[in-house]
Design a protein around this motif. Sequence first.
Motif, short mmCIF file in Angstrom:
data_model
loop_
_atom_site.label_atom_id
_atom_site.label_comp_id
_atom_site.label_asym_id
_atom_site.label_seq_id
_atom_site.Cartn_x
_atom_site.Cartn_y
_atom_site.Cartn_z
N VAL A 180 0.83 -1.20 0.00
CA VAL A 180 0.00 0.00 0.00
C VAL A 180 0.87 1.26 0.00
CG1 VAL A 180 -0.14 0.10 2.52
CG2 VAL A 180 -1.97 1.10 1.15
N LEU A 181 0.36 2.29 -0.63
CA LEU A 181 0.97 3.61 -0.62
C LEU A 181 0.01 4.51 0.15
CD1 LEU A 181 3.33 5.31 -2.12
CD2 LEU A 181 1.45 6.08 -3.57
N THR A 182 0.42 5.01 1.30
CA THR A 182 -0.53 5.75 2.13
C THR A 182 0.08 7.03 2.70
OG1 THR A 182 -2.06 5.56 4.00
CG2 THR A 182 0.03 4.43 4.23
N GLN A 183 -0.75 8.06 2.78
CA GLN A 183 -0.38 9.36 3.33
C GLN A 183 0.83 9.96 2.62
OE1 GLN A 183 -0.74 9.86 7.65
NE2 GLN A 183 -1.44 7.74 7.76
N VAL A 184 0.81 9.91 1.30
CA VAL A 184 1.84 10.57 0.50
C VAL A 184 1.24 11.85 -0.07
CG1 VAL A 184 3.41 10.38 -1.46
CG2 VAL A 184 2.94 8.38 -0.03
N HIS A 185 1.96 12.95 0.08
CA HIS A 185 1.48 14.24 -0.40
C HIS A 185 2.31 14.67 -1.60
CE1 HIS A 185 -0.38 18.12 -0.46
NE2 HIS A 185 0.76 18.74 -0.23
N PHE A 186 1.65 14.89 -2.74
CA PHE A 186 2.28 15.39 -3.96
C PHE A 186 1.84 16.84 -4.15
CE2 PHE A 186 1.52 10.85 -4.44
CZ PHE A 186 2.74 10.37 -4.89
N SER A 187 2.80 17.76 -4.28
CA SER A 187 2.41 19.15 -4.44
C SER A 187 3.35 19.89 -5.39
CB SER A 187 2.39 19.87 -3.08
OG SER A 187 3.66 19.89 -2.49
N ASN A 188 2.78 20.86 -6.07
CA ASN A 188 3.53 21.75 -6.97
C ASN A 188 4.36 20.95 -7.98
OD1 ASN A 188 2.61 24.12 -5.56
ND2 ASN A 188 4.06 23.59 -3.96
N LEU A 189 3.71 19.98 -8.60
CA LEU A 189 4.36 19.19 -9.64
C LEU A 189 3.79 19.59 -11.00
CD1 LEU A 189 4.27 15.60 -8.08
CD2 LEU A 189 6.17 17.24 -8.06
N ARG A 190 4.66 19.67 -11.97
CA ARG A 190 4.24 19.82 -13.36
C ARG A 190 4.59 18.51 -14.06
NH1 ARG A 190 6.74 24.09 -17.74
NH2 ARG A 190 5.62 23.32 -19.56
N ILE A 191 3.61 17.92 -14.72
CA ILE A 191 3.78 16.61 -15.34
C ILE A 191 3.37 16.70 -16.80
CG2 ILE A 191 3.02 14.21 -15.30
CD1 ILE A 191 2.59 14.57 -12.26
N ILE A 221 -1.85 4.18 -9.66
CA ILE A 221 -1.97 4.08 -8.20
C ILE A 221 -3.14 3.21 -7.76
CG2 ILE A 221 -0.79 6.23 -7.60
CD1 ILE A 221 -3.63 7.52 -7.62
N PRO A 222 -3.12 1.92 -8.04
CA PRO A 222 -4.24 1.08 -7.59
C PRO A 222 -4.23 0.86 -6.08
CG PRO A 222 -2.53 -0.29 -8.51
CD PRO A 222 -2.11 1.14 -8.77
N ASN A 223 -3.17 1.30 -5.42
CA ASN A 223 -3.03 1.02 -3.98
C ASN A 223 -2.81 2.27 -3.15
OD1 ASN A 223 -0.53 1.54 -5.11
ND2 ASN A 223 0.57 0.23 -3.69
N ALA A 224 -3.27 3.43 -3.64
CA ALA A 224 -3.07 4.69 -2.91
C ALA A 224 -4.22 4.96 -1.95
CB ALA A 224 -2.93 5.85 -3.89
N GLN A 225 -3.89 5.21 -0.70
CA GLN A 225 -4.90 5.50 0.31
C GLN A 225 -4.48 6.70 1.15
OE1 GLN A 225 -6.18 2.01 2.53
NE2 GLN A 225 -5.37 0.70 0.92
N LEU A 226 -5.41 7.61 1.40
CA LEU A 226 -5.15 8.80 2.21
C LEU A 226 -4.03 9.65 1.63
CD1 LEU A 226 -5.39 7.08 5.71
CD2 LEU A 226 -7.15 8.48 4.62
N CYS A 227 -3.92 9.66 0.31
CA CYS A 227 -2.91 10.49 -0.37
C CYS A 227 -3.55 11.79 -0.84
CB CYS A 227 -2.31 9.74 -1.55
SG CYS A 227 -1.35 8.27 -1.08
N SER A 228 -2.70 12.77 -1.18
CA SER A 228 -3.24 14.05 -1.66
C SER A 228 -2.36 14.62 -2.76
CB SER A 228 -3.38 15.04 -0.50
OG SER A 228 -2.11 15.38 0.01
N TRP A 229 -3.00 15.38 -3.64
CA TRP A 229 -2.33 16.11 -4.71
C TRP A 229 -2.81 17.55 -4.62
CZ3 TRP A 229 -3.94 11.21 -4.75
CH2 TRP A 229 -3.06 10.23 -5.24
#
Length: 193
Positions: A95-106, A115-123
């Motif tokens: 599981v990938l949990t509580q990961v914060h992604f911010s100010n990214l240009r993609i 991300i089939p296993n992302a929980q409690l994450c934010s962008w």
Amino acid sequence: AVDATFYPTASNYGGGILFIPRGTYKITSAITLPDAPFNICGEGDATVINAIGCSAFLYPGRFSIISEMKNMYLLGNSTANTEAFNSNPTNAAWVLTQVHFSNLRIDSFARAFNIPNAQLCSWTNCLMDLGTGSGFYIHPTANGQAANSNRVVRCQFTGVGAPTVDFDPGAFSANCSNWLFDSCDFQQSSSGI
């Protein structure tokens, strides 16, 4: 640098901060992140991870909690089956949990996030130029994978192709729920979700 910063050793228990200064960094294989918390930051659009024929970041680990990735430009070259960030594990229970992604240009990946296993994450404050790809690719392939309770705030999606959120839980629909999109700008010419 990833190994020295994040992987535990006798003298380093991991969990440091990897700062990537301004510049263009060409990679031809994905940067593999540890099975541990990670914190990676750059200097905004001046820090370019230029992935040629590969994904930019791969998280194949079992468990990541309270991690962060921010202030970078992740640039692909439109190669099929590549992602800016791939957390699709080989073990369904990881599981990938509580990961914060911010100010990214993609830009110019087949998918921004697999991300089939992302929980409690934010962008937050991310710009995803998806071209003909998708922003979030959520296809659980086994019981135990779950993409639940994630937040997407003040993000912009542009492009002409696949849906912003490519959501196909198949037989595992109970494992994918409670996504919040707040103050986002959908400019794709195809469907949003």
